[in-house]
Design a protein around this motif. Structure first.
Motif, PDB file in Angstrom:
ATOM      1  N   GLU A  49       0.833  -1.214   0.000  1.00 15.51           N
ATOM      2  CA  GLU A  49       0.000   0.000   0.000  1.00 15.51           C
ATOM      3  C   GLU A  49       0.868   1.266   0.000  1.00 15.51           C
ATOM      4  O   GLU A  49       0.590   2.213  -0.743  1.00 15.51           O
ATOM      5  N   ASN A  50       1.921   1.254   0.813  1.00 11.73           N
ATOM      6  CA  ASN A  50       2.786   2.440   0.884  1.00 11.73           C
ATOM      7  C   ASN A  50       3.550   2.677  -0.411  1.00 11.73           C
ATOM      8  O   ASN A  50       3.735   3.818  -0.821  1.00 11.73           O
ATOM      9  N   ALA A  51       4.003   1.596  -1.049  1.00 17.39           N
ATOM     10  CA  ALA A  51       4.752   1.740  -2.309  1.00 17.39           C
ATOM     11  C   ALA A  51       3.886   2.417  -3.364  1.00 17.39           C
ATOM     12  O   ALA A  51       4.361   3.258  -4.137  1.00 17.39           O
ATOM     13  N   LEU A  52       2.597   2.076  -3.379  1.00 17.23           N
ATOM     14  CA  LEU A  52       1.679   2.699  -4.353  1.00 17.23           C
ATOM     15  C   LEU A  52       1.385   4.144  -3.968  1.00 17.23           C
ATOM     16  O   LEU A  52       1.395   5.035  -4.826  1.00 17.23           O
ATOM     17  N   ALA A  53       1.153   4.372  -2.673  1.00 20.13           N
ATOM     18  CA  ALA A  53       0.832   5.731  -2.222  1.00 20.13           C
ATOM     19  C   ALA A  53       1.994   6.682  -2.505  1.00 20.13           C
ATOM     20  O   ALA A  53       1.790   7.824  -2.924  1.00 20.13           O
ATOM     21  N   ARG A  54       3.227   6.199  -2.303  1.00 21.73           N
ATOM     22  CA  ARG A  54       4.411   7.034  -2.534  1.00 21.73           C
ATOM     23  C   ARG A  54       4.716   7.210  -4.016  1.00 21.73           C
ATOM     24  O   ARG A  54       5.508   8.062  -4.392  1.00 21.73           O
ATOM     25  N   GLY A  55       4.128   6.355  -4.866  1.00 21.42           N
ATOM     26  CA  GLY A  55       4.433   6.422  -6.290  1.00 21.42           C
ATOM     27  C   GLY A  55       5.749   5.736  -6.641  1.00 21.42           C
ATOM     28  O   GLY A  55       6.331   6.009  -7.684  1.00 21.42           O
ATOM     29  N   ASP A  56       6.218   4.823  -5.789  1.00 17.34           N
ATOM     30  CA  ASP A  56       7.462   4.072  -6.081  1.00 17.34           C
ATOM     31  C   ASP A  56       7.304   3.220  -7.329  1.00 17.34           C
ATOM     32  O   ASP A  56       8.276   2.965  -8.041  1.00 17.34           O
ATOM     33  N   VAL A  57       6.098   2.721  -7.559  1.00 25.33           N
ATOM     34  CA  VAL A  57       5.818   1.848  -8.708  1.00 25.33           C
ATOM     35  C   VAL A  57       4.497   2.283  -9.349  1.00 25.33           C
ATOM     36  O   VAL A  57       3.658   2.897  -8.695  1.00 25.33           O
ATOM     37  N   LYS A  58       4.346   1.957 -10.632  1.00 27.56           N
ATOM     38  CA  LYS A  58       3.105   2.308 -11.344  1.00 27.56           C
ATOM     39  C   LYS A  58       1.993   1.338 -10.955  1.00 27.56           C
ATOM     40  O   LYS A  58       0.857   1.734 -10.784  1.00 27.56           O
ATOM     41  N   ARG A  96      -7.934  -3.057   2.039  1.00 29.79           N
ATOM     42  CA  ARG A  96      -6.917  -2.521   1.125  1.00 29.79           C
ATOM     43  C   ARG A  96      -7.512  -1.531   0.137  1.00 29.79           C
ATOM     44  O   ARG A  96      -6.834  -0.586  -0.285  1.00 29.79           O
ATOM     45  N   LYS A  97      -8.780  -1.751  -0.224  1.00 30.85           N
ATOM     46  CA  LYS A  97      -9.423  -0.853  -1.204  1.00 30.85           C
ATOM     47  C   LYS A  97      -9.616   0.565  -0.656  1.00 30.85           C
ATOM     48  O   LYS A  97      -9.849   1.491  -1.406  1.00 30.85           O
ATOM     49  N   GLN A  98      -9.494   0.717   0.671  1.00 30.04           N
ATOM     50  CA  GLN A  98      -9.550   2.071   1.231  1.00 30.04           C
ATOM     51  C   GLN A  98      -8.275   2.849   0.889  1.00 30.04           C
ATOM     52  O   GLN A  98      -8.268   4.072   0.870  1.00 30.04           O
ATOM     53  N   LYS A  99      -7.194   2.117   0.613  1.00 28.19           N
ATOM     54  CA  LYS A  99      -5.905   2.775   0.381  1.00 28.19           C
ATOM     55  C   LYS A  99      -5.417   2.715  -1.066  1.00 28.19           C
ATOM     56  O   LYS A  99      -4.633   3.565  -1.494  1.00 28.19           O
ATOM     57  N   VAL A 100      -5.824   1.665  -1.791  1.00 31.52           N
ATOM     58  CA  VAL A 100      -5.354   1.490  -3.173  1.00 31.52           C
ATOM     59  C   VAL A 100      -6.527   1.073  -4.060  1.00 31.52           C
ATOM     60  O   VAL A 100      -7.570   0.656  -3.551  1.00 31.52           O
ATOM     61  N   ASP A 101      -6.345   1.178  -5.366  1.00 27.79           N
ATOM     62  CA  ASP A 101      -7.336   0.646  -6.305  1.00 27.79           C
ATOM     63  C   ASP A 101      -6.788  -0.640  -6.912  1.00 27.79           C
ATOM     64  O   ASP A 101      -5.565  -0.835  -6.968  1.00 27.79           O
ATOM     65  N   PHE A 102      -7.698  -1.496  -7.357  1.00 21.78           N
ATOM     66  CA  PHE A 102      -7.286  -2.772  -7.940  1.00 21.78           C
ATOM     67  C   PHE A 102      -7.867  -2.953  -9.338  1.00 21.78           C
ATOM     68  O   PHE A 102      -9.050  -2.680  -9.556  1.00 21.78           O
ATOM     69  N   ALA A 103      -7.049  -3.457 -10.254  1.00 17.66           N
ATOM     70  CA  ALA A 103      -7.540  -4.009 -11.517  1.00 17.66           C
ATOM     71  C   ALA A 103      -7.649  -5.513 -11.301  1.00 17.66           C
ATOM     72  O   ALA A 103      -7.064  -6.049 -10.374  1.00 17.66           O
ATOM     73  N   GLY A 104      -8.397  -6.182 -12.163  1.00 18.99           N
ATOM     74  CA  GLY A 104      -8.537  -7.630 -12.040  1.00 18.99           C
ATOM     75  C   GLY A 104      -9.880  -8.041 -11.478  1.00 18.99           C
ATOM     76  O   GLY A 104     -10.837  -7.273 -11.597  1.00 18.99           O
ATOM     77  N   THR A 156       4.005 -10.738   7.631  1.00 16.77           N
ATOM     78  CA  THR A 156       3.446  -9.461   8.083  1.00 16.77           C
ATOM     79  C   THR A 156       2.736  -8.750   6.924  1.00 16.77           C
ATOM     80  O   THR A 156       3.262  -8.687   5.826  1.00 16.77           O
ATOM     81  N   GLY A 157       1.531  -8.257   7.225  1.00 17.62           N
ATOM     82  CA  GLY A 157       0.803  -7.502   6.201  1.00 17.62           C
ATOM     83  C   GLY A 157       0.062  -8.363   5.202  1.00 17.62           C
ATOM     84  O   GLY A 157      -0.473  -7.850   4.221  1.00 17.62           O
ATOM     85  N   SER A 158       0.005  -9.687   5.434  1.00 20.05           N
ATOM     86  CA  SER A 158      -0.706 -10.567   4.500  1.00 20.05           C
ATOM     87  C   SER A 158      -2.111 -10.870   5.015  1.00 20.05           C
ATOM     88  O   SER A 158      -2.366 -10.803   6.223  1.00 20.05           O
ATOM     89  N   THR A 159      -2.990 -11.228   4.096  1.00 18.57           N
ATOM     90  CA  THR A 159      -4.322 -11.686   4.495  1.00 18.57           C
ATOM     91  C   THR A 159      -4.186 -13.025   5.225  1.00 18.57           C
ATOM     92  O   THR A 159      -4.997 -13.346   6.097  1.00 18.57           O
ATOM     93  N   SER A 160      -3.158 -13.805   4.884  1.00 16.03           N
ATOM     94  CA  SER A 160      -2.954 -15.118   5.495  1.00 16.03           C
ATOM     95  C   SER A 160      -2.802 -14.991   7.009  1.00 16.03           C
ATOM     96  O   SER A 160      -3.433 -15.735   7.775  1.00 16.03           O
ATOM     97  N   ALA A 161      -1.946 -14.055   7.456  1.00 13.66           N
ATOM     98  CA  ALA A 161      -1.730 -13.851   8.891  1.00 13.66           C
ATOM     99  C   ALA A 161      -3.011 -13.341   9.548  1.00 13.66           C
ATOM    100  O   ALA A 161      -3.399 -13.792  10.629  1.00 13.66           O
ATOM    101  N   GLN A 162      -3.675 -12.418   8.874  1.00 13.26           N
ATOM    102  CA  GLN A 162      -4.926 -11.851   9.395  1.00 13.26           C
ATOM    103  C   GLN A 162      -5.977 -12.943   9.596  1.00 13.26           C
ATOM    104  O   GLN A 162      -6.641 -13.011  10.630  1.00 13.26           O
ATOM    105  N   ASN A 163      -6.113 -13.834   8.611  1.00 12.68           N
ATOM    106  CA  ASN A 163      -7.113 -14.907   8.692  1.00 12.68           C
ATOM    107  C   ASN A 163      -6.833 -15.880   9.835  1.00 12.68           C
ATOM    108  O   ASN A 163      -7.761 -16.436  10.413  1.00 12.68           O
ATOM    109  N   VAL A 164      -5.550 -16.090  10.139  1.00 10.00           N
ATOM    110  CA  VAL A 164      -5.195 -16.973  11.260  1.00 10.00           C
ATOM    111  C   VAL A 164      -5.748 -16.380  12.553  1.00 10.00           C
ATOM    112  O   VAL A 164      -6.432 -17.053  13.322  1.00 10.00           O
ATOM    113  N   HIS A 165      -5.480 -15.089  12.753  1.00 15.09           N
ATOM    114  CA  HIS A 165      -5.976 -14.388  13.947  1.00 15.09           C
ATOM    115  C   HIS A 165      -7.499 -14.409  14.004  1.00 15.09           C
ATOM    116  O   HIS A 165      -8.088 -14.681  15.045  1.00 15.09           O
TER     117      HIS A 165
END
Ligand code: GLU
Length: 279
Positions: free
Chosen positions: A93-102, A114-122, A154-163
């Motif tokens: 999310e931060n890499a996109l917000a900072r414009g590090d990558v297209k 995540r959709k609160q912070k970034v947009d998704f194609a697909g 860290t930061g994955s849905t996998s870890a979140q789902n475990v919790h």
């Protein structure tokens, strides 16, 4: 003496003018944007065999790399104009917000948080959370994990789902990348690794791990992989969606699936429809 000073001063002014003009025209050319000498920066994973892997010779391989390369081509960039950048799970999310990558093609599941912070194609692939354990392990379902040492990222849905649901009482260790979890599984530091089956199958099929690990085959979640784009960049989302549709219709998607998942014997789901999220 006086004259010489004036001459020197005008030389400086002249030099500055020339530099400014050169910069101006350079910028104009670059903003033309459809290819030319431009580079595009794309975020991928560097440590996930079959999906996004930086090889020892510095080249890249995997399904995400092939999707990224195809999409970039549709956007007007040849392979040699692509600069891949590592975007770990927690950095996306931060890499996109900072414009590090297209954009980011890095096993990146679409979800509301995540959709609160970034947009998704697909989406461009549907995977499912699973467990990877030692070949002789008796862990076979989610609840077996309670009290066990489990590794995720860290930061994955996998870890979140475990919790949240899978095993809230598991002793969860969170590393920065899945390759570290796999090393922990091999050494015995952890009892199981959890993330998408697509990722785990890629690791399990590596020559160095052959016969050592097994997948539980549990389908613990639906992970709809999207291509992350900076929040609000609708133009890029639309272009990427058109590229993904073409990748499926011209057979390149299927070819990339066979090439990258075939060696891991990963049974992928059919190509998702753009905008259709499997909950
Ligand atoms: N697809 C999941 C996610 O986006 C797990 C894989 C990853 O961490 O990249 O969090």
């Amino acid at each position: 003496m006086k004259l010489r000073k004036v001459t020197a001063a005008s030389a400086v002014v002249l030099a500055l003018t020339v530099t400014a003009t050169a910069c101006g025209s350079g910028n104009k050319n670059e903003s033309g944007s459809s290819g030319g000498g431009n580079k595009i920066k794309i975020g991928i994973k560097y440590d996930q065999p079959g999906l996004g892997l930086k090889k020892p010779d510095g080249t890249f391989s995997g399904f995400d790399v092939d999707v990224a390369t195809y999409v970039a081509k549709q956007l007007g960039y040849k392979p040699d104009q692509i600069q891949f950048v590592e975007t770990k799970s927690a950095d996306r999310e931060n890499a996109l917000a900072r414009g590090d990558v297209k954009f980011i093609v890095a096993t990146y599941s679409i979800n509301d948080k995540r959709k609160q912070k970034v947009d998704f194609a697909g989406p461009y692939l549907l995977a499912h959370q699973d467990l990877l354990v030692k070949a002789k392990s008796d862990i076979s379902k989610g609840t077996d994990l309670n009290g066990k040492k489990l590794c995720s990222v860290t930061g994955s849905t996998s870890a979140q789902n475990v919790h949240d649901t899978i095993a809230p009482k598991a002793n969860l260790r969170q590393y920065s990348g899945y390759s570290e979890c796999i090393a922990g599984l091999q050494s015995g530091a952890v009892d199981a690794v959890t993330t998408d089956d697509s990722i785990l199958a890629g690791f399990a099929s590596q020559d160095k791990y052959k016969g050592q690990f097994k997948l539980a085959g549990l389908k613990l979640s639906n992970e709809n992989y999207g291509i992350g784009v900076k929040k609000g960049d609708t133009a890029t989302v639309n272009k990427i969606n058109a590229a993904l549709e073409k990748m499926v219709s011209d057979g390149s998607w299927e070819a990339a699936v066979k090439k990258n998942f075939g060696p891991a014997d990963y049974k992928n789901e059919p190509a998702p429809k753009i905008g259709q999220i499997v909950k």
